[in-house]
Design an enzyme around this catalytic site. Structure first.
Site, PDB file in Angstrom:
ATOM      1  CB  CYS A  94      -1.246  -0.111   0.904  1.00 13.10           C
ATOM      2  SG  CYS A  94      -2.250  -1.221   1.100  1.00 13.10           S
ATOM      3  CG  ASN A 132       2.699  -0.494   2.668  1.00 14.67           C
ATOM      4  OD1 ASN A 132       2.731  -1.395   2.370  1.00 14.67           O
ATOM      5  ND2 ASN A 132       3.936  -0.353   2.452  1.00 14.67           N
ATOM      6  N   GLY A 133       1.698  -3.003   4.758  1.00  9.91           N
ATOM      7  CA  GLY A 133       2.318  -3.741   5.698  1.00  9.91           C
ATOM      8  C   GLY A 133       1.691  -5.360   6.358  1.00  9.91           C
TER       9      GLY A 133
END
Length: 501
Positions: A2, A101-102
């Site tokens: 993302c 993100n992740g």
């Protein structure tokens, strides 16, 4: 994978965040969202779709305030319904909005503890909501009397103790400001920049430096692994390392595929890294296949274009654009589901017959993941009249699942898993497949001034830098995040639009 962005400005930030998300669109095309704060009130709009389609003039007018954050998503954990688009919000304590993100590697255990012991309610299957609730719980403990930088850093220190995996997070605390932090290994990227205006200093964090560039922010540096950044409403910047030192190992696949070539991540130019990938690939071809009959080199647009140039130059053959890309179709690798990926390849690319006819063609791509795109590209080359079609990957064989935020959760969905190069060539229809050597890839990306310890190369090597990935975990990941599992979730839980707070 993302994209995230956060800004503390001296004037309304809605347009700046929108513009930043448009240049981070390559990191996720499934959904987009923006949340801003204006005098204690949060304004949120998020939905499935591209940035340009999610927001219209009425949405932008409602996103008032000098502090805000944004997100573009492609789903790995959870599903792809609009209700799981980000940013996420929780009202206690203070009111927190978060984009992430992740992926977490201990998501199952952490979720159980959050529900059973912390008494937190989770509304989605997203790792991001879990991180949000862990942060909320720790802020409640650390900032019971008042919200202070010291209390925020204490909360993030405790969060790092509880969360494992790869993550880059930006959050907004109502009445406080913007908080951003990165996992202790630095697996997922996050940069910070500043901009001087007549009204004062503005700060911005983002997944890639290109987002800073287009808004005129100066790149200060990468957010360090385990570091937290806090910018209050007055524009004061506070930073602190909130996790014990661990090996600094960013994800090497960022440089292979995900990041834009005009970005600098962990002091490494993505463009220069991809040039060196091409040089290493050409050296390997000259070493292992010196009597090759390659007539022309052709990149698969767009990420492999940079690597293809030095390949052609060092082989002493022509470099030609044999495929023309329809720029209004998204990146096929991050399409949700194999069926959609297959449909998108032919819509995205068209071959120029004259460049292929009666030639031995070396097609260069950044990587071969599921093989869907590669197979159809080779079919197109043969239909255009190519005599022989060779296929070169600027990355080594992708044989292992990714657990840190890239949508490769199942080994069986990876075409190179358990197969030789020749077997892959037979499956995708190539006369020959050439893979980059892993040591060469690491040498190509490594930059002496980056001060990193190594890279997360788990999709190539099967070695996971967090040290907590077991066969049982990978088996659970396959059950929960395979393409089949995602399709079933979408059937069971139809999406709904989530408009505003």
């Amino acid at each position: 994978m993302c994209g995230v962005v956060g800004i503390v400005g001296q004037s309304p930030v809605n347009q700046a965040i929108y513009d930043a998300l448009t240049v981070l669109q390559h990191r996720g095309q499934d959904a987009a969202g923006i949340c801003t704060e204006d005098r204690g009130h949060l304004h949120l709009w998020r939905d499935n779709g591209l940035v340009r389609d999610v927001f219209d003039a009425s949405h932008m007018l409602g996103l008032t305030g000098r502090v805000g954050l944004g997100h573009v998503r492609y789903p790995t954990a959870g599903g792809s319904s609009a209700s799981e688009s980000q940013p996420f919000y929780v009202n206690s304590p203070f009111g927190i909005c978060l984009a992430h993100n992740g992926n977490l590697t201990n998501i199952t255990e952490l979720t159980e503890i959050l529900v059973r012991e912390d008494r937190r309610h989770l509304n989605t299957g997203s790792d991001s909501e879990v991180i949000l609730n862990v942060l909320a719980h720790e802020l409640q403990s650390a900032c019971a009397a008042a919200l202070t930088p010291a209390g925020i850093f204490t909360a993030i220190t405790e969060l790092h103790k509880r969360c494992r995996g790869g993550y880059a997070v930006v959050a907004m605390i109502v009445g406080g400001g913007m908080v951003a932090f990165r996992d202790p290994h630095g697996i997922r990227p996050l940069v910070i920049g500043r901009r001087e205006t007549k009204a004062g200093i503005e700060y911005m964090v983002a997944s890639e430096s290109v987002a800073l560039d287009i808004l005129g922010f100066e790149l200060m540096r990468d957010v360090a692994p385990g570091e937290a950044v806090f910018v209050n409403h007055a524009g004061q910047l506070y930073t602190q390392h909130c996790a014990p030192a661990k090996p600094y190992t960013p994800c090497i696949f960022e440089y292979v595929y995900f990041a834009r070539p005009d970005s600098i991540i962990d002091k490494i130019s993505v463009y220069k890294a991809r040039l060196r990938m091409g040089e290493k690939l050409a050296e390997q071809i000259l070493r292992d296949w010196s009597d090759n009959d390659i007539d022309v080199v052709m990149p698969v647009p767009d990420t492999s274009r940079t690597a293809a140039l030095p390949v052609a130059h060092m082989l002493g053959v022509k470099n030609r654009e044999g495929f023309i890309k329809n720029r209004y179709v998204g990146r096929t690798f991050i399409m949700p589901g194999q069926t959609e990926r297959k449909r998108s390849v032919r819509r995205k690319l068209n071959a120029i017959d004259l460049e292929f006819r009666n030639k031995n063609v070396l097609i260069v791509d950044d990587s071969i993941v599921r093989g869907t795109t590669s197979q159809q590209i080779i079919d197109m080359a043969r239909e255009a009249g190519a005599k022989n079609v060779y296929f070169a990957s600027a990355a080594p064989p992708v044989r292992h699942p990714n657990v840190y935020g890239i949508d490769m959760p199942v080994a069986g969905e990876l075409i190179a898993h358990g197969r030789t190069s020749q077997q892959v060539a037979d499956l995708i229809g190539a006369d020959r497949v050439i893979y980059q050597d892993l040591d060469d890839l690491v040498d190509a990306v490594r930059f002496t001034e980056a001060n990193i310890d190594g890279f997360d190369t788990s999709v190539f090597s099967g070695e996971y830098v967090t040290g907590d990935v077991t066969p049982a975990y990978l088996a659970r990941l396959e059950r929960e995040r395979s393409d089949n599992a995602k399709r079933q979730r979408e059937l069971d839980l139809p999406g709904r639009r989530h408009a505003s707070l």
